[in-house]
Design an enzyme around this catalytic site. Structure first.
Site, PDB file in Angstrom:
ATOM      1  N   GLY A 259       0.861  -1.170   0.000  1.00 14.02           N
ATOM      2  CA  GLY A 259       0.000   0.000   0.000  1.00 14.02           C
ATOM      3  C   GLY A 259       0.899   1.221   0.000  1.00 14.02           C
ATOM      4  CB  ALA A 260       1.139   4.122  -2.283  1.00  8.36           C
TER       5      ALA A 260
ATOM      6  NE  ARG B 176       6.307  -3.149  -5.088  1.00 12.20           N
ATOM      7  CZ  ARG B 176       5.035  -3.327  -4.704  1.00 12.20           C
ATOM      8  NH1 ARG B 176       4.731  -3.463  -3.428  1.00 12.20           N
ATOM      9  NH2 ARG B 176       4.081  -3.381  -5.597  1.00 12.20           N
TER      10      ARG B 176
ATOM     11  CD  GLN C 142      -2.422  -7.608  -3.939  1.00 14.18           C
ATOM     12  OE1 GLN C 142      -3.186  -8.202  -4.703  1.00 14.18           O
ATOM     13  NE2 GLN C 142      -1.250  -7.146  -4.348  1.00 14.18           N
TER      14      GLN C 142
ATOM     15  CG  ASP D 220       0.323   1.896  -5.842  1.00 12.37           C
ATOM     16  OD1 ASP D 220       1.048   1.532  -4.905  1.00 12.37           O
ATOM     17  OD2 ASP D 220      -0.781   1.378  -6.083  1.00 12.37           O
TER      18      ASP D 220
ATOM     19  CG  ASN E  72      -4.846   1.338  -7.566  1.00  9.44           C
ATOM     20  OD1 ASN E  72      -4.146   1.553  -6.581  1.00  9.44           O
ATOM     21  ND2 ASN E  72      -5.973   0.673  -7.487  1.00  9.44           N
ATOM     22  CE  LYS E  73      -1.152  -4.312  -6.457  1.00 15.25           C
ATOM     23  NZ  LYS E  73       0.294  -4.622  -6.573  1.00 15.25           N
TER      24      LYS E  73
END
Length: 354
Positions: A45-46, A89, A200, A241, A251-252
């Protein structure tokens, strides 16, 4: 349940790879352990990554201080450690934001310091501030996001991945808004995409909402279209993110597909993210670096092989949703709406003026 905590000289992290069946904590006494925890998604999670990295820099400074070299060379080692930490990351901008913020503070005050013990204390104070700020801005985002639903009842929200308490230092970004709607008595249900390949949504989002007594229904990613087609979804809220100056959102993986579906079904698509998630060096989402992860995440599930040996695999960790598909961006300073270049620039001016 504690997600991130600094205890004396140790960073304690909830190991999110073990959820939902096992609650285990990782005790980091070395900055490399923090880097490994970030890389392996033990903390994810950012916003949470940014908080963890800032605490990791305390450990990096402590190690640098143990080196039997002059102070200037200890500082050089700290800066090298920080660059390695940033590389774990590449997509989540909050990681680089937190590291750069702390290191910039060190460089700003280094002329007045003569030992690494002073640097350690400076970083410790700043890391705590970053953590406390995250808790505060989560609450403010939740309140801002709730204004989008004034007068509405029985709201059904779809979310993708995990943008909750497990992904931040506080209530969460997207799930912070969800929690506020639940608190207001406006929420009927959350639909959580399981978020393949690492699940997730199933392991984390469904877990934390279920634990908190918030109505949640789990669905596989390819069921989102069905849910929208059958009128089960009133709005989509996701985290982010990285967000560019045009409002393109990383994002994811799978988020872009959800945004396309929402557009087709005339469902608002909201993004909740703090100021630290905005990358003011990038205009277009096509320039966002996308992390590619290991093949085994796709070819196996919890250690069980699910694909042929030697198969080629595409495994991007994130995708980019163009700003044209984003209805609004929820921040701690309020809700941003198109034109995003203008509203994001105003956000920057507000934050920098503080």
């Amino acid at each position: 349940m504690i997600n991130i905590e600094w205890r004396k000289d140790t960073l304690v992290l909830l190991d999110q790879t073990k959820l939902p069946t096992e609650i285990t904590y990782v005790h980091c006494t070395d900055w490399r352990q923090v880097a490994e925890a970030i890389k392996m998604l033990r903390v994810r999670g950012a916003p949470a990554i940014g908080v963890a990295a800032s605490y990791g820099l305390i450990l990096a400074a402590m190690e640098a201080g143990r080196l039997e070299v002059p102070f200037s060379e200890q500082l050089t080692s700290l800066y090298e450690f920080s660059e390695t930490l940033k590389e774990t990351r590449p997509t989540a901008i909050n990681l680089a934001w937190a590291v750069d913020r702390v290191i910039s503070l060190v460089k700003e005050h280094v002329e007045s310091m003569s030992s690494m013990s002073e640097v350690v204390e400076l970083i410790r104070k700043e890391a705590i501030i970053i953590h406390e700020e995250d808790v505060s801005l989560n609450r403010r985002m939740a309140e801002a996001g709730a204004t989008l639903f004034e007068g509405q009842k029985n709201i059904r929200i779809l979310t993708h991945c995990n943008a909750g308490a497990l992904a931040t230092g506080g209530l969460g970004t997207a799930l912070g808004v969800v929690r506020k709607l639940h608190e207001n008595g406006q929420l009927e249900r959350v639909y959580a995409d399981e978020t393949r390949p690492l699940l997730q949504g199933a392991r984390l989002t469904a877990f934390e909402l279920h634990e908190d007594g918030i109505p949640v229904t789990l669905e596989t990613d390819n069921m989102a279209a069905y849910a929208m087609q059958h009128g089960l979804i009133d709005a989509v809220i996701v985290g982010a993110d990285r967000i560019t100056t045009k409002g393109d959102v990383a994002n994811k993986i799978g988020t872009y597909g959800v945004a396309v579906l929402a557009k087709f079904h005339n469902i608002p698509f909201y993004v909740a993210a703090p100021y630290s998630t905005f990358d003011f060096t990038l205009e277009n989402g096509t320039d966002i670096p996308i992390e590619m992860r290991d093949d085994y995440e796709v070819t196996s599930l919890h250690g069980v092989q699910t694909a042929p040996n030697g198969i080629d695999v595409l495994n991007p960790a994130f995708d980019v949703t163009p700003h044209e598909l984003v209805t609004a961006i929820i921040t701690e300073e309020g809700v941003l709406k198109p034109d995003y270049e203008e509203s994001i620039d105003k956000l920057r001016q507000i934050v920098e003026a503080k």
